[in-house]
Design an enzyme around this catalytic site. Sequence first.
Site, PDB file in Angstrom:
ATOM      1  CG  LEU A  70      14.552 -13.061  22.697  1.00 23.83           C
ATOM      2  CD1 LEU A  70      12.996 -13.338  22.574  1.00 23.83           C
ATOM      3  CD2 LEU A  70      14.858 -12.378  23.890  1.00 23.83           C
ATOM      4  CG  ASP A  71      17.327 -17.019  28.110  1.00 23.30           C
ATOM      5  OD1 ASP A  71      16.301 -17.447  28.420  1.00 23.30           O
ATOM      6  OD2 ASP A  71      18.098 -16.084  28.585  1.00 23.30           O
ATOM      7  CG  PHE A  72      14.672 -23.393  26.803  1.00 18.14           C
ATOM      8  CD1 PHE A  72      14.275 -23.899  25.519  1.00 18.14           C
ATOM      9  CD2 PHE A  72      14.255 -24.006  27.752  1.00 18.14           C
ATOM     10  CE1 PHE A  72      13.324 -25.130  25.386  1.00 18.14           C
ATOM     11  CE2 PHE A  72      13.363 -24.852  27.897  1.00 18.14           C
ATOM     12  CZ  PHE A  72      12.990 -25.542  26.626  1.00 18.14           C
TER      13      PHE A  72
END
Length: 260
Positions: free
Chosen positions: A101-103
């Site tokens: 999951l991206d930042f």
Amino acid sequence: MRLNKFISHNTPYSRREADRLIQEGFVKIGNKVVTEPFYDVQPGERVFVKGKPVKQKRGYTVIVYNKPKGELVAKKDDRGRKTIYQSLPAKFRHFIPVGRLDFASEGLLLLTDSPKVAQALMESDLPRVYNVKIKGEVTPEMEAAMMEGLELEDAKAGGHERSDITSMKFAPFYAYRIDKNAPTYSKLKVALTEGKNREIRRFFAHFGKDVVDLKRVQYGWIELNALPTGKTRYLSKKEYAKLHEFLKEADAKDKTKDKS
């Protein structure tokens, strides 16, 4: 199994830490010091780290982590950003994330102590379900792309500035539902069967829409439900039972491929 992988899988040490321990002479196979991280551990061989035997785990463990925004799914970050491993309890810090999951995204992240389980789940076509909020309205062109798929030669918009990915092929969405559609912002629930790099952000960016909120709420049969942000839970007995069946089917498919 490779020695560094064997150590990271069966101890709290990360793969990088295992490499360092091996190279510095802290690891033995039987009575012999081994300094090659890619040494192949054979069945029955006894591995020692700093004089203590490494007990090989039986079975596997999977947890659900409700990842907050502002955490990176990585062991370390060269830009000093916070990672999930700084928040996870110490006993889970050697676990492997199932995908990313991206930042700026949040929600359900699966982690496991089994490389085999992680790989099977990542390579599966199990639906990943997300709640998405975008600026602006959902257009007929966007709906058509969700139903029919999309291929972009230039898919840099919506991606990370350091990403090497320039083009991308988007499969038709497994499912989608528009919960609110307005000129100010819109809310959708979408299900994908792939886990490509910033796939959802890139998709909507192609239509000039910024994703302002992105939260994964389900992975296959495993749901986030009411798990608080930043907390973890083990899979339930029912979820483990389904996972066991899923892995049996995956093994059967692999054996069929090998024979063909």
